[in-house]
Design a protein around this motif. Structure first.
Motif, short mmCIF file in Angstrom:
data_model
loop_
_atom_site.label_atom_id
_atom_site.label_comp_id
_atom_site.label_asym_id
_atom_site.label_seq_id
_atom_site.Cartn_x
_atom_site.Cartn_y
_atom_site.Cartn_z
N ILE A 1 0.89 -1.15 0.12
CA ILE A 1 -0.03 -0.04 0.04
C ILE A 1 0.77 1.20 0.03
O ILE A 1 0.51 2.22 -0.63
CB ILE A 1 -0.97 0.23 1.36
N LEU B 1 -0.49 6.08 -9.79
CA LEU B 1 -0.70 4.87 -9.04
C LEU B 1 -1.91 4.05 -9.65
O LEU B 1 -2.81 4.81 -10.11
CB LEU B 1 -0.96 5.43 -7.70
N ALA C 1 -4.85 1.06 -8.82
CA ALA C 1 -5.38 0.28 -7.67
C ALA C 1 -5.87 -1.13 -8.39
O ALA C 1 -6.53 -1.05 -9.40
CB ALA C 1 -6.57 0.91 -7.43
N ARG D 1 -7.24 -5.15 -7.33
CA ARG D 1 -7.79 -5.98 -5.92
C ARG D 1 -7.03 -6.35 -4.86
O ARG D 1 -5.81 -7.02 -5.17
CB ARG D 1 -8.49 -7.39 -6.41
N ASP D 2 -6.96 -5.88 -3.75
CA ASP D 2 -6.27 -6.15 -2.58
C ASP D 2 -4.61 -5.69 -2.89
O ASP D 2 -3.49 -6.24 -2.36
CB ASP D 2 -6.31 -7.72 -2.20
N HIS D 3 -4.54 -4.72 -3.81
CA HIS D 3 -3.17 -4.43 -4.06
C HIS D 3 -3.26 -3.05 -4.97
O HIS D 3 -4.14 -2.61 -5.26
CB HIS D 3 -2.77 -5.48 -5.34
N LEU D 4 -2.08 -2.44 -4.55
CA LEU D 4 -1.61 -1.07 -5.24
C LEU D 4 -0.39 -1.36 -6.01
O LEU D 4 0.64 -1.82 -5.49
CB LEU D 4 -1.60 0.03 -4.26
N TYR E 1 -2.76 -8.64 -13.26
CA TYR E 1 -3.61 -7.91 -12.31
C TYR E 1 -4.95 -8.40 -12.20
O TYR E 1 -5.91 -8.49 -11.39
CB TYR E 1 -3.48 -6.44 -12.11
#
Length: 212
Positions: free
Chosen positions: A152, A171, A173, A175-178, A208
């Motif tokens: 994150i 940046l 985004a 799922r559950d990730h950056l 991703y």
């Protein structure tokens, strides 16, 4: 080979609209947010959260400025490697510069993923634990003595430092990730950036869509 021109430190100057706290940040119009330094915005959002009791934003911003200058210096010192053999760096000066940025931050400033937060996608850490300490989620946990973050906060670090160098970083985004992305203005040099492990990986977009 794609050669960028004129990369240099972008001065960070306070504007009349630069917020001083979280409430002032929320009060900005959408068109004003683009003028706020990403690192400042990130740490203003950490105010009042667990792990931010001793948050001192300006020293962290000063640290990021210093890191950017060192990345710039080391990149210039090693630029001959790209110029001598562009194919070693995917024929992309952008790739070379991001690789140098991540390498310098990880090796010279010991930036790393917090080992206590490492889990597998199949057995994720409970939200109460993962989100329990803002130092693992925001830049003050990396730009301070700990020099540790997670998926994150580490992409935010790379984008914040890269933008100080004038790099076209965003940046993204998932799922559950950056993660971060280099995307040149003409769209000809575009690649995803993973730097939570050692070094640089550049997965395609499809990665991703399937992960985790």
């Amino acid at each position: 080979a794609k050669h960028a021109q004129g990369w240099s430190i972008v001065s960070r100057t306070a504007s009349t609209k630069e917020p001083q706290n979280f409430s002032e940040l929320l009060a900005l119009r959408h068109d004003e947010l683009g003028g706020v330094d990403l690192a400042l915005m990130n740490m203003l959002c950490a105010q009042g959260l667990p792990g931010a009791d001793d948050l001192r934003i300006q020293p962290c911003l000063d640290t990021l400025d210093q890191w950017a200058k060192w990345v710039e210096s080391e990149t210039k010192r090693h630029l001959y490697r790209f110029q001598r053999n562009p194919s070693e760096f995917n024929n992309s000066e952008g790739y070379f510069r991001v690789l140098m940025l991540i390498t310098v931050l990880q090796q010279d400033f010991k930036v790393r993923y917090n080992p206590a937060r490492i889990t597998s996608p199949e057995s994720p850490e409970p939200d109460a634990a993962f989100f329990g300490d803002s130092r693992d989620l925001f830049l003050h946990g990396i730009a301070g003595p700990r020099a540790m973050g997670t998926c994150i906060s580490m992409p935010v670090l790379y984008v914040a430092v890269g933008r100080r160098l004038g790099y076209p970083l965003k940046l993204v985004a998932a799922r559950d990730h950056l993660f971060a992305r280099w995307e040149s203005a003409d769209g000809k040099d575009r690649f995803n950036i993973e730097g939570t492990n050692q070094g640089l990986n550049t997965p395609e977009d499809d990665f991703y869509k399937r992960w985790p």
